[in-house]
Design a protein around this motif. Sequence first.
Motif, PDB file in Angstrom:
ATOM      1  N   ARG A 494     -16.706-104.787  36.773  1.00 33.11           N
ATOM      2  CA  ARG A 494     -16.496-103.640  37.422  1.00 33.11           C
ATOM      3  C   ARG A 494     -15.446-103.979  38.432  1.00 33.11           C
ATOM      4  O   ARG A 494     -15.678-105.087  39.224  1.00 33.11           O
ATOM      5  N   SER A 495     -14.041-103.499  38.462  1.00 34.86           N
ATOM      6  CA  SER A 495     -13.415-103.723  39.561  1.00 34.86           C
ATOM      7  C   SER A 495     -13.710-103.086  40.837  1.00 34.86           C
ATOM      8  O   SER A 495     -14.654-102.020  40.822  1.00 34.86           O
ATOM      9  N   PRO A 520     -11.599-104.102  32.837  1.00 37.09           N
ATOM     10  CA  PRO A 520     -10.886-103.071  33.573  1.00 37.09           C
ATOM     11  C   PRO A 520      -9.353-103.514  33.786  1.00 37.09           C
ATOM     12  O   PRO A 520      -9.089-104.836  34.116  1.00 37.09           O
TER      13      PRO A 520
END
Length: 575
Positions: A494-495, A520
């Motif tokens: 996840r960013s 992402p």
Amino acid sequence: MVSSKTFSSLQFFTLFYLFTVAFASTEEAIALLKWKATFKNQNNSLLASWTPSSNTCDHWYGVVCFNGRVNRLNITNSSVIGNLYAFPFSSLPFLENLNLSMNNFSGTIPPEISNLTNLVYLDLNSNQISGTIPQQIGSLAKLQILRIFDNHINGTIPEEIGYLRSLTKLSLGRNFLSGSIPASLGNLKSLSFLLLYENQLSSSIPEEIGYLKTLSILHLSNNSLNGSIPSSLGNLSNLFGLYLYNNYLSGSIPVSFGYLNNLFDLYLFNNHLSGSIPASFGYLNNLSDLYLHNNQLSGSIPEEIGYLRNLQSLFLSDNNLIGKIPSFVCNLTSLEVLYMPRNNLKGKVPQCLGNISGLQVLMMSHNNLNGEIPSSISNLTSLQILDLGRNNLEGAIPQCFGNISSLQVFDMQNNKLSGSLPTNFSIGSSLISLNLHGNELEGEIPRSLANCKKLQVLDLGDNHLNDTFPMWLGTLPDLRVLRLTSNKLHGPIRSSGAEIMFPDLRIIDLSNNAFSKYLPTSLFQHLKGMTTIDQTMKAPSSKGSRLFQMPRIRRHWRNGFGSSYVAAYDVGFDF
């Protein structure tokens, strides 16, 4: 009372003397002005005082007179662009000191230099002078100091320099001199400095060099010298520094070196020396730096090395040394650098190393060391580089290692270490590189690594780490290399949305893990370090990226003659 006739005679001789002095000074001034007229930069501000209307002895820059005659000419670092062809050699018979160093003089040294028969000091260093050293320089019988280093001089060293029996300093380094070192230099019985480094000299070191009993510095490094080191060098009882590195010297190190009891620096690295380290080294009580790396030395480290209580730097890497690391190494209480990678050393890392309080660099990689990492190393509050990689070390990494605030490089790659990573990396950490690649480490990636704001390289690949993607590492401003390959990392990557993460990242390797879902795109859009071309970065060498330079420990002498060489730290990735 003095008679009028006697008084008149005194007046006559006084006036005659003053007239002669004035005439001689005028002749010398005219000659120097003619030479100045050949300079390419006539508007040189420092030499603006050189005019026919001003007094040569009182007002000319760099000119000093004695009894009205030019005695010294010192225009060092005056930005002069010229040559020596028009120099008034024959018009300055009383010149004793000539210093033209750190200018832009080119061309050759004219043979007419032999006319300066009263010359004591000649300094032409750091110019663009080319051609050969004229044989006529051997006529300068009063010469005590001859410095022509850092030019473009070629050809051989004239044997006639051996005629300069008053010479105390001979500096010809950083040129293109070839051929052999003349045996006639052995005649220079007053010589204290012999500096011939960074040339193209070949053949062997003459035995006659060992006759120079007053020699303090012998610097012959960065040449193509071959053959064995003459045992006669052991006669140089006043020798302070011996620098023979970066040559092709072979054979054993002379046992007679044990007689050099005034020696501070002994640099023999990057040669083809073989045999064992002489036990006689134990007599070198003043020795500070011992550099023997990159040779073919064999055998064990002699017991006697432990007697060198003033030793600060010990470089033994890239040899064929065998046996255990002896505990007497811990007697070297002044030691700051212990550098012995790439040998065949075995056994445990001595626990007593933690007692060498001033140790800054400890490197023992590429050996056959086993056992556990001594927790006592965490006592070394000055430690900057710790490299025990590529051994057979096992057990856990002591948790206290995270508290070594001075540590810049921490390399334990390719061992058999197990357990978890230290979890207590402290705020203010100096850590630049952490390489634990190729071990059997488990658990999570410690969140305290976010305290290491200077971190550039983090390699935790080929372990058994079990965690999610450490997006929080993206806050590290200088992180360039992130390698997490072949672990048990899982879950989505996840960013953090609009926040710029990993601003300087150049290399990222997440392969062979269990990450799920898509990568992402926002993460890669912010990797500015990969899209910016850094013109200052050189292409990586075959041995890896040399990101760090080992700190140089203090020098004992800085006089412009010597040069200091240190080993660069090699991060050593195996991509």
